[in-house]
Design a protein around this motif. Structure first.
Motif, PDB file in Angstrom:
ATOM      1  N   THR A   7       0.951  -1.309   0.085  1.00 13.61           N
ATOM      2  CA  THR A   7      -0.137  -0.354  -0.869  1.00 13.61           C
ATOM      3  C   THR A   7       1.385   1.608   0.203  1.00 13.61           C
ATOM      4  N   GLY A   8       1.084   2.522  -0.503  1.00 14.43           N
ATOM      5  CA  GLY A   8       1.236   3.302   0.030  1.00 14.43           C
ATOM      6  C   GLY A   8       0.897   3.421   1.173  1.00 14.43           C
ATOM      7  N   GLN A   9       2.650   4.434   1.523  1.00 16.78           N
ATOM      8  CA  GLN A   9       2.787   4.112   3.530  1.00 16.78           C
ATOM      9  C   GLN A   9       2.716   6.398   3.271  1.00 16.78           C
ATOM     10  N   ILE A  10       2.454   6.264   4.568  1.00 13.53           N
ATOM     11  CA  ILE A  10       1.976   7.692   5.277  1.00 13.53           C
ATOM     12  C   ILE A  10       3.645   7.761   5.212  1.00 13.53           C
ATOM     13  N   HIS A  11       3.745   9.167   5.447  1.00 14.00           N
ATOM     14  CA  HIS A  11       4.950   9.994   5.195  1.00 14.00           C
ATOM     15  C   HIS A  11       5.040  10.757   7.172  1.00 14.00           C
ATOM     16  N   ASP A  12       6.181  11.535   6.689  1.00 16.75           N
ATOM     17  CA  ASP A  12       6.039  11.933   8.374  1.00 16.75           C
ATOM     18  C   ASP A  12       5.916  13.213   7.841  1.00 16.75           C
ATOM     19  N   GLU A  13       5.913  14.254   8.737  1.00 16.02           N
ATOM     20  CA  GLU A  13       4.946  15.651   8.408  1.00 16.02           C
ATOM     21  C   GLU A  13       5.793  16.501   8.966  1.00 16.02           C
ATOM     22  N   PHE A  14       5.433  17.423   8.255  1.00 12.07           N
ATOM     23  CA  PHE A  14       6.413  19.365   9.199  1.00 12.07           C
ATOM     24  C   PHE A  14       5.344  19.823   9.448  1.00 12.07           C
ATOM     25  N   ILE A  15       5.686  20.497  10.362  1.00  8.45           N
ATOM     26  CA  ILE A  15       4.581  21.904  10.605  1.00  8.45           C
ATOM     27  C   ILE A  15       5.894  22.658   9.984  1.00  8.45           C
ATOM     28  N   TYR A  16       5.123  23.871   9.401  1.00 12.45           N
ATOM     29  CA  TYR A  16       5.844  24.626   8.678  1.00 12.45           C
ATOM     30  C   TYR A  16       5.086  25.590   8.590  1.00 12.45           C
TER      31      TYR A  16
END
Length: 198
Positions: A2-11
């Motif tokens: 499956t498509g993987q969830i990405h890490d996130e960045f609050i910018y």
């Protein structure tokens, strides 16, 4: 797969997905004494980082992780160790992907290198496997760090739009070998799939 969830960045108060890492890795939970297990087919590594800046310094703002509970403990109950002075909680939401949430973890990172962060995923470019490539997003920024300190931020959206046009109108699809007269583009695409880029 499956498509993987990405890490996130609050910018600048926007939640971006981390779609490229120029060198090394950001944080491996094993170094914190955690042993994540696959959360779902969309998160085989069993964790997600949410990064942010504090006075231009890179840090893990929040950490979500799925851990195997001790015998007799409900699977969804938080049971991870106290880390960086933070006791894990029940993750927000009802998806059940993770069972330990380190809110306001605020762990500083000493990462040196670039990060591509992106927003505005173009849904018709989705591939049902692995991480989505940077060129599949409307807005892409490159952040450069030295020892965890932000050095520069550049908008790479136009370059990704050009690459997107080239990919859409090439004779091959994203999941097939792709050739071009420009080997640097080929190299970029291949590395972007596994989040590495130059």
């Amino acid at each position: 797969m499956t498509g993987q969830i990405h890490d996130e960045f609050i910018y600048e108060k926007v939640h971006y997905e981390i779609v490229g890492i120029s060198t090394g890795s950001l944080l491996n939970p094993f170094y914190l004494g955690l042993n994540p297990i696959p959360a779902t087919t969309a998160c085989w590594r069993g964790y997600q980082l949410i990064l942010a800046l504090a006075r231009e310094h890179l840090l893990v703002k929040h950490l979500l992780v799925r851990l195997q509970p001790p015998e007799g403990v409900e699977f969804r109950a938080p049971h991870g160790p106290v880390l960086n002075g933070i006791e894990p909680q029940q993750p927000p939401g009802e998806d059940g992907m993770f069972n330990n949430y380190y809110e306001d973890f605020n762990l500083p990172l000493t990462y040196s290198g670039g990060l591509l962060i992106a927003d505005g995923f173009i849904q018709d470019l989705y591939v049902h496997m692995g991480f989505q490539s940077p060129w599949k997003y409307e807005r892409v920024l490159e952040l450069i760090f030295q020892d965890g300190l932000l050095q520069s931020a550049s908008d790479r959206s136009e370059a990704m739009a050009e690459l997107r046009w080239e990919m859409r109108y090439s004779s091959n699809r994203d999941d097939e070998p792709w050739t071009s007269k420009n080997p640097t583009v080929i190299d970029f695409i291949q590395r972007a799939f596994d989040l590495r880029y130059d």
